[in-house]
Design an enzyme around this catalytic site. Sequence first.
Site, PDB file in Angstrom:
ATOM      1  N   ASP A 196      -7.966  -4.166  -0.447  1.00  0.00           N
ATOM      2  CA  ASP A 196      -7.566  -3.477   0.784  1.00  0.00           C
ATOM      3  C   ASP A 196      -6.051  -3.606   0.904  1.00  0.00           C
ATOM      4  O   ASP A 196      -5.422  -4.355   0.153  1.00  0.00           O
ATOM      5  CB  ASP A 196      -8.255  -4.115   2.001  1.00  0.00           C
ATOM      6  CG  ASP A 196      -7.828  -3.460   3.310  1.00  0.00           C
ATOM      7  OD1 ASP A 196      -7.772  -2.213   3.366  1.00  0.00           O
ATOM      8  OD2 ASP A 196      -7.527  -4.173   4.279  1.00  0.00           O
ATOM      9  N   SER A 197      -5.499  -2.909   1.891  1.00  0.00           N
ATOM     10  CA  SER A 197      -4.059  -3.007   2.117  1.00  0.00           C
ATOM     11  C   SER A 197      -3.667  -4.372   2.686  1.00  0.00           C
ATOM     12  O   SER A 197      -2.498  -4.744   2.654  1.00  0.00           O
ATOM     13  CB  SER A 197      -3.629  -1.914   3.102  1.00  0.00           C
ATOM     14  OG  SER A 197      -4.340  -2.060   4.312  1.00  0.00           O
ATOM     15  N   CYS A 232     -11.319  -0.271   1.975  1.00  0.00           N
ATOM     16  CA  CYS A 232     -10.231   0.334   2.746  1.00  0.00           C
ATOM     17  C   CYS A 232     -10.621   1.773   3.049  1.00  0.00           C
ATOM     18  O   CYS A 232     -10.841   2.567   2.118  1.00  0.00           O
ATOM     19  CB  CYS A 232      -8.947   0.279   1.909  1.00  0.00           C
ATOM     20  SG  CYS A 232      -7.556   1.117   2.679  1.00  0.00           S
ATOM     21  N   GLU A 238      -3.228  -7.389  11.828  1.00  0.00           N
ATOM     22  CA  GLU A 238      -2.423  -8.139  10.859  1.00  0.00           C
ATOM     23  C   GLU A 238      -1.602  -9.229  11.567  1.00  0.00           C
ATOM     24  O   GLU A 238      -1.252 -10.241  10.985  1.00  0.00           O
ATOM     25  CB  GLU A 238      -1.482  -7.200  10.093  1.00  0.00           C
ATOM     26  CG  GLU A 238      -2.201  -6.270   9.108  1.00  0.00           C
ATOM     27  CD  GLU A 238      -2.718  -6.988   7.858  1.00  0.00           C
ATOM     28  OE1 GLU A 238      -2.066  -7.914   7.371  1.00  0.00           O
ATOM     29  OE2 GLU A 238      -3.812  -6.599   7.368  1.00  0.00           O
ATOM     30  N   CYS A 263     -11.858   2.280   9.633  1.00  0.00           N
ATOM     31  CA  CYS A 263     -10.856   1.455   8.953  1.00  0.00           C
ATOM     32  C   CYS A 263     -11.429   0.045   8.930  1.00  0.00           C
ATOM     33  O   CYS A 263     -11.957  -0.437   9.948  1.00  0.00           O
ATOM     34  CB  CYS A 263      -9.555   1.496   9.751  1.00  0.00           C
ATOM     35  SG  CYS A 263      -8.365   0.239   9.244  1.00  0.00           S
ATOM     36  N   HIS A 280     -10.115  -2.737   9.011  1.00  0.00           N
ATOM     37  CA  HIS A 280      -9.493  -3.698   9.929  1.00  0.00           C
ATOM     38  C   HIS A 280     -10.212  -3.695  11.284  1.00  0.00           C
ATOM     39  O   HIS A 280     -10.147  -4.674  12.029  1.00  0.00           O
ATOM     40  CB  HIS A 280      -8.025  -3.342  10.198  1.00  0.00           C
ATOM     41  CG  HIS A 280      -7.061  -3.791   9.137  1.00  0.00           C
ATOM     42  ND1 HIS A 280      -7.018  -3.226   7.885  1.00  0.00           N
ATOM     43  CD2 HIS A 280      -6.093  -4.743   9.158  1.00  0.00           C
ATOM     44  CE1 HIS A 280      -6.053  -3.812   7.186  1.00  0.00           C
ATOM     45  NE2 HIS A 280      -5.487  -4.731   7.929  1.00  0.00           N
TER      46      HIS A 280
HETATM   47  N1  DGL Z   1      -8.126  -1.465   6.123  1.00  0.00           N
HETATM   48  C1  DGL Z   1      -7.409  -0.230   5.870  1.00  0.00           C
HETATM   49  C2  DGL Z   1      -8.338   0.930   6.105  1.00  0.00           C
HETATM   50  O1  DGL Z   1      -9.536   0.696   6.072  1.00  0.00           O
HETATM   51  C3  DGL Z   1      -6.159  -0.250   6.668  1.00  0.00           C
HETATM   52  C4  DGL Z   1      -5.266   0.852   6.321  1.00  0.00           C
HETATM   53  C5  DGL Z   1      -3.824   0.600   6.509  1.00  0.00           C
HETATM   54  O2  DGL Z   1      -3.317  -0.268   5.830  1.00  0.00           O
HETATM   55  O3  DGL Z   1      -3.225   1.349   7.269  1.00  0.00           O
HETATM   56  O4  DGL Z   1      -7.965   2.044   6.275  1.00  0.00           O
END
Ligand code: DGL
Length: 270
Positions: free
Chosen positions: A11-12, A74, A152, A186, A188
């Site tokens: 993931d990011s 992600c 975050e 998302c 997150h």
């Molecule tokens: N967890 C990522 C997602 O599901 C976050 C994306 C991001 O970094 O903007 O989209």
Amino acid sequence: MADMRPIGVFDSGLGGLTVVKEIIKELPNEDIVYFGDTGRVPYGTRSVETIKKYARQDEKFLLSQDVKLIVAACGTVSSVAGDTAKELPVPFFEVVSHASRQAVEKSKNGKIAVIGTSATVKSGQHKAEILKLNPKAQVITVACPLFVPLVEEGWYKADDIIVLETVKRYLKPILDFGADTLILGCTHYPVLCEPIKKVLGEDVTLINAGTATAKAVAEYLKENALENQNGGKSRFYVSDKPEFFKSQASILLESEVDRSEVQKVDINNL
Ligand code: DGL
């Protein structure tokens, strides 16, 4: 025949841990290698080209760890960079189709809301998947770009006034629309479940993409006799600040993540 190689997840940043948590629940004997691109988060506000470039690098890193499959934990990568999977020598799992299927199954009034990053919402992938399964469904999609930085930063409690007001503002159109099901598009966002529930009420079903995706991974491993019965360890890699990741990961996974389990990698120079 068992396959002892780990499952690769990326993931990011921290968000993919909501998927890891579900995979651990579903498959407690699998080893997991996680990459969180904490040095380049967020992905969701970037161009499709950049997101694809990042996804390819993340996948390359996981392949270097000899994983047996890759989960793009992600929503953004799953929505706009799914075609990078065609280049992979191992199976690839994304989080959009499984969440969409679950939402269609759960919704009673056919009104489904999707929240995600700007890139995810712009891609229209969830809506397309939902309409394929139920052409009569009504779908509203809302981008919530401030949710990722909040998570975050470790801000996700319902009693935090900034969190609650931000959630209220983004979800207002969803309340007005009358959706009975909300896809957390998302990875997150499950972290923000508490304030989201507070704003939408208990009658709206929240779909956590990790749950359905973990089940899909488990089914695949079972059907292909690739399960590991003797693992159960997780290793984490990040592209910035292992210390901060370690403390947040322990909270999100609800289990202590050891310092030695988190390492920094130079994702640009593999
Ligand atoms: N967890 C990522 C997602 O599901 C976050 C994306 C991001 O970094 O903007 O989209």
